[in-house]
Motif scaffolding. Structure first.
Motif, PDB file in Angstrom:
ATOM      1  N   PHE A 364      21.269  12.995  19.199  1.00  0.00           N
ATOM      2  CA  PHE A 364      20.980  13.867  20.409  1.00  0.00           C
ATOM      3  C   PHE A 364      19.076  14.110  20.160  1.00  0.00           C
ATOM      4  O   PHE A 364      17.893  14.080  21.742  1.00  0.00           O
ATOM      5  N   ILE A 365      18.880  14.683  19.533  1.00  0.00           N
ATOM      6  CA  ILE A 365      17.401  15.044  18.925  1.00  0.00           C
ATOM      7  C   ILE A 365      16.483  13.804  19.736  1.00  0.00           C
ATOM      8  O   ILE A 365      15.450  13.864  20.671  1.00  0.00           O
ATOM      9  N   GLU A 366      16.396  12.449  18.895  1.00  0.00           N
ATOM     10  CA  GLU A 366      15.626  11.223  19.050  1.00  0.00           C
ATOM     11  C   GLU A 366      15.679  11.085  20.725  1.00  0.00           C
ATOM     12  O   GLU A 366      15.066  10.579  21.597  1.00  0.00           O
ATOM     13  N   GLU A 367      17.045  11.120  21.312  1.00  0.00           N
ATOM     14  CA  GLU A 367      16.993  11.102  22.842  1.00  0.00           C
ATOM     15  C   GLU A 367      16.396  11.582  23.811  1.00  0.00           C
ATOM     16  O   GLU A 367      15.657  11.437  24.746  1.00  0.00           O
ATOM     17  N   GLU A 368      16.442  12.783  23.328  1.00  0.00           N
ATOM     18  CA  GLU A 368      15.854  13.711  24.075  1.00  0.00           C
ATOM     19  C   GLU A 368      14.392  13.651  23.561  1.00  0.00           C
ATOM     20  O   GLU A 368      13.591  14.467  24.513  1.00  0.00           O
ATOM     21  N   SER A 369      13.691  14.112  22.855  1.00  0.00           N
ATOM     22  CA  SER A 369      12.398  13.517  22.162  1.00  0.00           C
ATOM     23  C   SER A 369      12.049  13.157  23.087  1.00  0.00           C
ATOM     24  O   SER A 369      10.635  12.116  23.751  1.00  0.00           O
ATOM     25  N   LYS A 370      12.597  11.060  22.797  1.00  0.00           N
ATOM     26  CA  LYS A 370      12.026  10.032  23.704  1.00  0.00           C
ATOM     27  C   LYS A 370      11.467  10.551  25.061  1.00  0.00           C
ATOM     28  O   LYS A 370      10.156   9.860  25.495  1.00  0.00           O
ATOM     29  N   LEU A 371      12.066  11.450  25.186  1.00  0.00           N
ATOM     30  CA  LEU A 371      11.623  11.646  27.308  1.00  0.00           C
ATOM     31  C   LEU A 371      10.450  12.186  27.271  1.00  0.00           C
ATOM     32  O   LEU A 371       9.923  12.098  28.016  1.00  0.00           O
ATOM     33  N   ILE A 372      10.488  13.444  26.494  1.00  0.00           N
ATOM     34  CA  ILE A 372       9.700  13.776  26.742  1.00  0.00           C
ATOM     35  C   ILE A 372       8.367  13.604  26.020  1.00  0.00           C
ATOM     36  O   ILE A 372       6.941  13.682  26.317  1.00  0.00           O
ATOM     37  N   ASP A 373       8.183  13.086  25.325  1.00  0.00           N
ATOM     38  CA  ASP A 373       7.163  12.071  24.091  1.00  0.00           C
ATOM     39  C   ASP A 373       6.524  11.285  25.624  1.00  0.00           C
ATOM     40  O   ASP A 373       5.105  10.925  24.964  1.00  0.00           O
ATOM     41  N   GLN A 374       7.737  10.688  26.374  1.00  0.00           N
ATOM     42  CA  GLN A 374       6.468   9.748  26.666  1.00  0.00           C
ATOM     43  C   GLN A 374       6.119  10.940  28.136  1.00  0.00           C
ATOM     44  O   GLN A 374       4.619  10.189  29.456  1.00  0.00           O
ATOM     45  N   ALA A 375       6.055  11.985  28.813  1.00  0.00           N
ATOM     46  CA  ALA A 375       5.750  12.412  29.336  1.00  0.00           C
ATOM     47  C   ALA A 375       4.958  12.871  28.748  1.00  0.00           C
ATOM     48  O   ALA A 375       3.090  12.962  29.630  1.00  0.00           O
ATOM     49  N   ILE A 376       4.002  13.151  27.400  1.00  0.00           N
ATOM     50  CA  ILE A 376       3.022  14.030  26.544  1.00  0.00           C
ATOM     51  C   ILE A 376       2.666  12.318  26.885  1.00  0.00           C
ATOM     52  O   ILE A 376       1.154  12.510  27.106  1.00  0.00           O
ATOM     53  N   THR A 377       3.299  10.987  25.965  1.00  0.00           N
ATOM     54  CA  THR A 377       2.328   9.834  26.718  1.00  0.00           C
ATOM     55  C   THR A 377       1.483   9.829  27.793  1.00  0.00           C
ATOM     56  O   THR A 377       0.028   9.512  28.118  1.00  0.00           O
ATOM     57  N   ARG A 378       2.135  10.113  28.810  1.00  0.00           N
ATOM     58  CA  ARG A 378       1.254   9.712  30.074  1.00  0.00           C
ATOM     59  C   ARG A 378       0.408  10.932  30.360  1.00  0.00           C
ATOM     60  O   ARG A 378      -0.450  10.247  30.703  1.00  0.00           O
ATOM     61  N   ALA A 379       0.904  11.596  29.836  1.00  0.00           N
ATOM     62  CA  ALA A 379      -0.205  13.073  30.505  1.00  0.00           C
ATOM     63  C   ALA A 379      -2.040  13.021  29.402  1.00  0.00           C
ATOM     64  O   ALA A 379      -2.964  13.059  29.405  1.00  0.00           O
ATOM     65  N   GLN A 380      -1.938  12.415  28.284  1.00  0.00           N
ATOM     66  CA  GLN A 380      -2.492  11.648  27.170  1.00  0.00           C
ATOM     67  C   GLN A 380      -3.686  10.704  27.807  1.00  0.00           C
ATOM     68  O   GLN A 380      -4.668  10.454  27.655  1.00  0.00           O
ATOM     69  N   ARG A 381      -2.491   9.853  28.865  1.00  0.00           N
ATOM     70  CA  ARG A 381      -3.249   8.565  28.724  1.00  0.00           C
ATOM     71  C   ARG A 381      -4.032   9.018  29.987  1.00  0.00           C
ATOM     72  O   ARG A 381      -5.226   8.460  30.503  1.00  0.00           O
ATOM     73  N   GLU A 382      -3.751  10.407  31.283  1.00  0.00           N
ATOM     74  CA  GLU A 382      -4.354  10.599  32.573  1.00  0.00           C
ATOM     75  C   GLU A 382      -5.571  11.376  31.637  1.00  0.00           C
ATOM     76  O   GLU A 382      -6.957  11.521  32.948  1.00  0.00           O
ATOM     77  N   ILE A 383      -5.319  11.801  30.725  1.00  0.00           N
ATOM     78  CA  ILE A 383      -6.926  13.088  30.400  1.00  0.00           C
ATOM     79  C   ILE A 383      -8.000  11.933  30.015  1.00  0.00           C
ATOM     80  O   ILE A 383      -8.801  12.001  30.130  1.00  0.00           O
ATOM     81  N   GLU A 384      -7.207  10.834  28.974  1.00  0.00           N
ATOM     82  CA  GLU A 384      -7.709   9.770  28.711  1.00  0.00           C
ATOM     83  C   GLU A 384      -9.182   9.129  29.518  1.00  0.00           C
ATOM     84  O   GLU A 384     -10.147   9.241  29.558  1.00  0.00           O
ATOM     85  N   LEU A 385      -7.764   8.337  30.314  1.00  0.00           N
ATOM     86  CA  LEU A 385      -8.869   8.158  32.074  1.00  0.00           C
ATOM     87  C   LEU A 385      -9.896   8.968  33.001  1.00  0.00           C
ATOM     88  O   LEU A 385     -10.778   8.324  33.147  1.00  0.00           O
ATOM     89  N   MET A 386      -9.486  10.350  33.027  1.00  0.00           N
ATOM     90  CA  MET A 386     -10.365  11.246  33.361  1.00  0.00           C
ATOM     91  C   MET A 386     -11.473  11.597  33.056  1.00  0.00           C
ATOM     92  O   MET A 386     -12.676  11.809  33.537  1.00  0.00           O
TER      93      MET A 386
END
Length: 441
Positions: A364-386
């Motif tokens: 359960f933790i790994e499935e939930e964490s995967k979704l959250i980690d994907q959202a974090i990665t997207r936000a980090q990439r947006e910061i990097e691009l900006m």
């Protein structure tokens, strides 16, 4: 705000500013700045030059310094607002800035008095632009790739691009306005990342102390920070679930490749031999006790770490997720540097479900964490691009690649404007250049 090139450019014949707007000047640095070295100003405020932050008050420094400041400040150099300050050994990396403050800096720095022909806010951005930093590099000499001494006889011939003063003021306003917009976007993304991390931690905390069934009957755990636990769970001390081992110095087995050497931040070196093979949870003993690590394989860990050999009663991965919820903060009251003994760690209580439930919780933790980690990665990439966009935009504006004349820009209040590099907030990304100057301390 629509930006377009100037209508006319000219070839300069220079290496660094090959094309500038036709009405701009290019001059050697010595034509607009001269060296100054005024000492015995011990009553002035201490200033520092930080990589990516420029000249700041030492009192505003948040990170710990690597070296103490000298008690004798008589040799420190006076800096006035508008002065250009360069870290003699780190200028080639961009450790420079035009000061807004009156104060003193290390005697190892180079302080330049800038001609009134350069508007300070424009000069601060220009002098930190990559075209200028590249010139500091070729004006520096040294052994190795970290500290290179900057020499004024070479630096004074560096080329500076100079638009009319009213245009410099306009450029500075455009840079401030665009930086404020971009930094607001980045700040919001950083807040989102923090919220996502909190959400992930809450998922872990809930799962390892309450389980997955919201309707399960609970009982008191007897441990304040754990609270109530499912009825068929028990509380066990960590020492009854795993053997706790000390890490060792890796210098005798250090290698260019082989087995990972693990520290509190993860792998940082290789070893020719391994200390342990299999699943293990690693705990920091000093300073970073609140950053457990999970590893599965052959590894070596250092003497500032503990590693565990888990028993058949607990899954190593479940123990790792449980450790992420441990309240290590009370150890910080014992010593100046938070530290933990093997006995401390062994006495940590763990809320322990049966093995079959542990596996369900891990999944359960790994499935939930995967979704959250994907959202974090997207936000980090947006910061990097900006960040990349901000750097490119500021460089294009300050070097005349886009025309800002006639553009109306809103006023930006100082208390609304984040420092241009505030979003780089991780301490590891910001270098205290004064702390590197051993010879000045």
């Amino acid at each position: 705000m629509k930006l377009a090139p100037y209508p006319e450019y000219r070839e300069t014949g220079e290496t660094w500013f090959k094309n500038v707007p036709a009405h701009w000047k290019t001059l050697p640095l010595c034509a607009v700045a001269r060296t100054k070295s005024i000492t015995n100003c011990v009553d002035r405020e201490l200033l520092s030059v930080y990589l990516d932050l420029g000249v700041i008050r030492f009192s505003d420094v948040k990170e710990k310094r690597t070296n103490a400041t000298s008690e004798d400040l008589s040799k420190y150099q006076a800096v006035d607002p508008g002065d250009f300050v360069l870290n003699n050994q780190q200028a080639w990396r961009g450790s420079v800035g035009v000061s807004k403050y009156s104060g003193i800096v290390s005697p190892a720095y180079l302080v330049l008095e800038v001609h009134s022909e350069l508007y300070p806010d424009y000069a601060n951005v220009l002098f930190r632009d990559r075209k200028m930093v590249n010139q500091y590099l070729v004006s520096s000499k040294g052994v190795g790739s970290i500290q290179r001494n900057l020499y004024w006889p070479h630096l004074k011939r560096a080329t500076v691009a100079i638009p009319p003063v009213d245009e410099q003021v306009r450029i500075a306003k455009v840079v401030k306005s665009k930086a404020a917009q971009i930094n607001k976007f980045i700040r919001n993304k950083r807040r989102l990342i923090e919220l996502l991390k909190e959400q992930k931690q809450n998922v872990i905390n809930q799962a390892v102390t309450r389980g997955l069934d919201p309707n399960v009957k609970l009982k008191p755990s007897g441990v304040e920070w754990i609270g109530d636990i499912p009825e068929r769970w028990e509380v066990r001390r960590l020492k009854f679930l795993a053997r706790i081992r000390n890490g060792q110095d890796y210098k005798e087995v250090e290698a260019d490749s082989g087995y990972p050497v693990m520290g509190s931040g993860g792998q940082f070196a290789y070893a020719s031999a391994f200390m342990y093979e299999g699943e293990s949870v690693l705990f920091g003993r000093k300073g970073t006790i609140d950053k457990p690590l999970y590893i599965n394989g052959r590894f070596w860990t250092v003497d500032t770490m503990f590693y565990t050999e888990v028993s058949k009663h607990v899954s190593a991965k479940f123990l790792y997720y449980s450790a992420l919820s441990f309240p290590f903060d009370f150890y910080s009251t014992k010593t100046a540097l938070p530290s933990m003994t093997q006995q401390d760690l062994g006495n940590h209580p763990v809320a322990l479900p049966p093995m079959d439930e542990q596996e369900l919780i891990i999944q359960f933790i790994e499935e939930e964490s995967k979704l959250i980690d994907q959202a974090i990665t997207r936000a980090q990439r947006e910061i990097e691009l900006m960040r990349e966009y901000r750097t490119r935009l500021i460089s294009d504006v300050v070097t005349g690649q886009v025309d800002v004349r006639g553009i109306e820009v809103p006023e930006v209040a100082e208390d609304e404007l984040l420092a241009l590099e505030e979003d780089t907030a991780d301490a590891d990304d910001v270098i205290d250049d004064e702390g590197e100057m051993d010879e000045t301390d």
